[in-house]
Write a protein that holds these residues in place. Sequence first.
Motif, PDB file in Angstrom:
ATOM      1  N   TYR A   1       0.838  -1.191   0.000  1.00 24.94           N
ATOM      2  CA  TYR A   1       0.000   0.000   0.000  1.00 24.94           C
ATOM      3  C   TYR A   1       0.881   1.252   0.000  1.00 24.94           C
ATOM      4  O   TYR A   1       1.964   1.272   0.590  1.00 24.94           O
ATOM      5  N   LEU A   2       0.380   2.288  -0.660  1.00 24.20           N
ATOM      6  CA  LEU A   2       1.050   3.584  -0.650  1.00 24.20           C
ATOM      7  C   LEU A   2       0.181   4.565   0.131  1.00 24.20           C
ATOM      8  O   LEU A   2      -0.963   4.829  -0.242  1.00 24.20           O
ATOM      9  N   TYR A   3       0.729   5.065   1.234  1.00 20.14           N
ATOM     10  CA  TYR A   3       0.101   6.125   2.015  1.00 20.14           C
ATOM     11  C   TYR A   3       0.787   7.431   1.629  1.00 20.14           C
ATOM     12  O   TYR A   3       2.008   7.483   1.501  1.00 20.14           O
ATOM     13  N   TYR A   4       0.019   8.491   1.438  1.00 24.30           N
ATOM     14  CA  TYR A   4       0.630   9.746   1.031  1.00 24.30           C
ATOM     15  C   TYR A   4      -0.324  10.895   1.285  1.00 24.30           C
ATOM     16  O   TYR A   4      -1.520  10.708   1.548  1.00 24.30           O
ATOM     17  N   GLY A   5       0.211  12.111   1.152  1.00 23.42           N
ATOM     18  CA  GLY A   5      -0.666  13.274   1.126  1.00 23.42           C
ATOM     19  C   GLY A   5      -0.200  14.446   1.957  1.00 23.42           C
ATOM     20  O   GLY A   5       0.247  14.299   3.093  1.00 23.42           O
ATOM     21  N   GLY A   6      -0.298  15.611   1.353  1.00 22.05           N
ATOM     22  CA  GLY A   6      -0.119  16.879   2.046  1.00 22.05           C
ATOM     23  C   GLY A   6      -1.422  17.661   2.007  1.00 22.05           C
ATOM     24  O   GLY A   6      -2.462  17.156   1.596  1.00 22.05           O
ATOM     25  N   TRP A   7      -1.331  18.915   2.469  1.00 14.07           N
ATOM     26  CA  TRP A   7      -2.487  19.809   2.516  1.00 14.07           C
ATOM     27  C   TRP A   7      -3.598  19.271   3.425  1.00 14.07           C
ATOM     28  O   TRP A   7      -4.787  19.499   3.208  1.00 14.07           O
ATOM     29  N   GLY A   8      -3.201  18.519   4.460  1.00 22.37           N
ATOM     30  CA  GLY A   8      -4.173  18.076   5.446  1.00 22.37           C
ATOM     31  C   GLY A   8      -5.032  16.910   5.038  1.00 22.37           C
ATOM     32  O   GLY A   8      -6.047  16.631   5.682  1.00 22.37           O
ATOM     33  N   HIS A   9      -4.646  16.193   3.989  1.00 22.61           N
ATOM     34  CA  HIS A   9      -5.401  15.016   3.549  1.00 22.61           C
ATOM     35  C   HIS A   9      -4.442  13.846   3.329  1.00 22.61           C
ATOM     36  O   HIS A   9      -3.352  14.023   2.784  1.00 22.61           O
ATOM     37  N   CYS A  10      -4.896  12.648   3.735  1.00 22.37           N
ATOM     38  CA  CYS A  10      -4.080  11.448   3.555  1.00 22.37           C
ATOM     39  C   CYS A  10      -4.884  10.385   2.825  1.00 22.37           C
ATOM     40  O   CYS A  10      -6.029  10.097   3.190  1.00 22.37           O
ATOM     41  N   ASN A  11      -4.281   9.816   1.789  1.00 25.04           N
ATOM     42  CA  ASN A  11      -4.883   8.726   1.021  1.00 25.04           C
ATOM     43  C   ASN A  11      -4.075   7.450   1.168  1.00 25.04           C
ATOM     44  O   ASN A  11      -2.871   7.483   1.450  1.00 25.04           O
ATOM     45  N   VAL A  12      -4.744   6.330   0.913  1.00 24.45           N
ATOM     46  CA  VAL A  12      -4.073   5.045   0.773  1.00 24.45           C
ATOM     47  C   VAL A  12      -4.543   4.422  -0.533  1.00 24.45           C
ATOM     48  O   VAL A  12      -5.708   4.554  -0.915  1.00 24.45           O
ATOM     49  N   ALA A  13      -3.625   3.767  -1.234  1.00 17.49           N
ATOM     50  CA  ALA A  13      -3.946   3.070  -2.475  1.00 17.49           C
ATOM     51  C   ALA A  13      -3.131   1.781  -2.511  1.00 17.49           C
ATOM     52  O   ALA A  13      -2.007   1.726  -1.998  1.00 17.49           O
TER      53      ALA A  13
ATOM     54  N   ASN B   1      -6.229  16.202  12.912  1.00 14.00           N
ATOM     55  CA  ASN B   1      -5.011  17.022  12.985  1.00 14.00           C
ATOM     56  C   ASN B   1      -3.928  16.631  11.988  1.00 14.00           C
ATOM     57  O   ASN B   1      -2.822  17.175  12.035  1.00 14.00           O
ATOM     58  N   TYR B   2      -4.217  15.707  11.094  1.00 15.46           N
ATOM     59  CA  TYR B   2      -3.213  15.291  10.122  1.00 15.46           C
ATOM     60  C   TYR B   2      -2.792  16.466   9.240  1.00 15.46           C
ATOM     61  O   TYR B   2      -3.628  17.237   8.772  1.00 15.46           O
ATOM     62  N   VAL B   3      -1.478  16.572   9.003  1.00 15.42           N
ATOM     63  CA  VAL B   3      -0.951  17.557   8.058  1.00 15.42           C
ATOM     64  C   VAL B   3      -0.181  16.879   6.934  1.00 15.42           C
ATOM     65  O   VAL B   3      -0.426  17.111   5.762  1.00 15.42           O
ATOM     66  N   GLU B   4       0.770  15.968   7.293  1.00 14.54           N
ATOM     67  CA  GLU B   4       1.639  15.358   6.287  1.00 14.54           C
ATOM     68  C   GLU B   4       2.423  14.212   6.926  1.00 14.54           C
ATOM     69  O   GLU B   4       2.218  13.859   8.091  1.00 14.54           O
TER      70      GLU B   4
END
Length: 323
Positions: free
Chosen positions: A161-173, A198-201
Amino acid sequence: MLKSLTFLAFLLLTNSYAQENNPIFKGWYADPEGIIFDTTYWIYPTFSAPYDSQVHLDAFSSSNLTEWTKHERILDTTAIKWAKRALWAPSIIKKENKYFLFFGANDIQSNNELGGIGVAVSDKPEGPFKDYLGKPLIDKFHNGAQPIDQFVFKDKNGNYYLYYGGWGHCNVAQLNKDFTGFIPFEDGTIFKEITPENYVEGPFMFIKDDKYYFMWSEGGWTGPDYSVAYAIADSPFGPFKREAKILQQDAAIATGAGHHSVIHEKGSDDYYMVYHRRPLNETDQNSREICIDKMYFDKDGFIKPVKISNEGVRANPLNKNRR
C-alpha cells in the motif's frame, strides 16, 4: 587527582557517560525514512535546502546506528527527466531483489502542473537509482491530497500500500504487483481517504502485536508546533482515531521536531524513532538535522512520549537482540 582519573577511566570503560550522538550525521537533512536491509541500517532523507536546490537525494548506512557512511547522489533530477525541483521525502522498499524508491518532486500546486509522486529503481540500496516509469505515479490531487510525502507499506498478507498526502489530507492506495499503478478497491475507487484528526503530512505505518500503528506529522514544518501523533487500528485502512502527540520540540534542546519514521529489527524489543529537528541557534527553515531517539510502549501497547535528546542512542549492532 588519581582518584578522579580512575573514575573517568571507569566511565569510559563502562560507556555510562553521556554521549552526544544526535544529530547522527553532518549536514542539513529532513524527512528521514529509516529501514533495515539485510544486516545494515539505512536512512533516506530529504536534502534540506531551498526548493530549487533540492535536486538530489543522499543515503546513509550504518551497522550500529551511531557510525554512518554517506552515499552521495543516489538519485538526482538528471535521472528523472520530469523532476525539476523539490525532490522530497523518499520511501524505499525491497521487492524481488530490486529496490524501489518512491519520491515527491516539483511541489505541484494544481492538476495542471507536471510533478507529483514518482518511482525509481536500483539493484542496490545505495543506488544509483533510475526512473522506473518515465512519468509520475501520481500526478493529480485526489480527495484534496497534494501528491507528496509517500510511504510504501507491505501488509501481513503481502499486499503493498502507498500512504501519502499533504495539505491536510491522507490517502491510501493498493499498488499493483509491479508497482506501475494501482489495484482498485472493492467499491471501484483507487484512492481511499483515511485522514485522521489534525493530520498535516508525513504518514508512516508499522505493525506491532497485530495492530496497525499509523503515524503522521502535525503543525507547520517551519514552526514550533511541528510534531508527531499516532493512532492504532485493526486494519490498514483504519479508522484511525488519534491517540496522542508523541514527538515534539523541547525548548532546551531543539525546535521543529517531526516528519519521522520508525526502525525496528524483527525479533527485537527495540524501537527507534528517526526524525528531523532544528538546532536552537538556527532560524533558517531549512536548517534541519537527522536524529534518533528510543521509542517505548506502555503495558497496554500505547506509545509513550518520545524524549528528544542530544545523547540519542548507543551503538546497537544488528542481530544482537533477536529472541
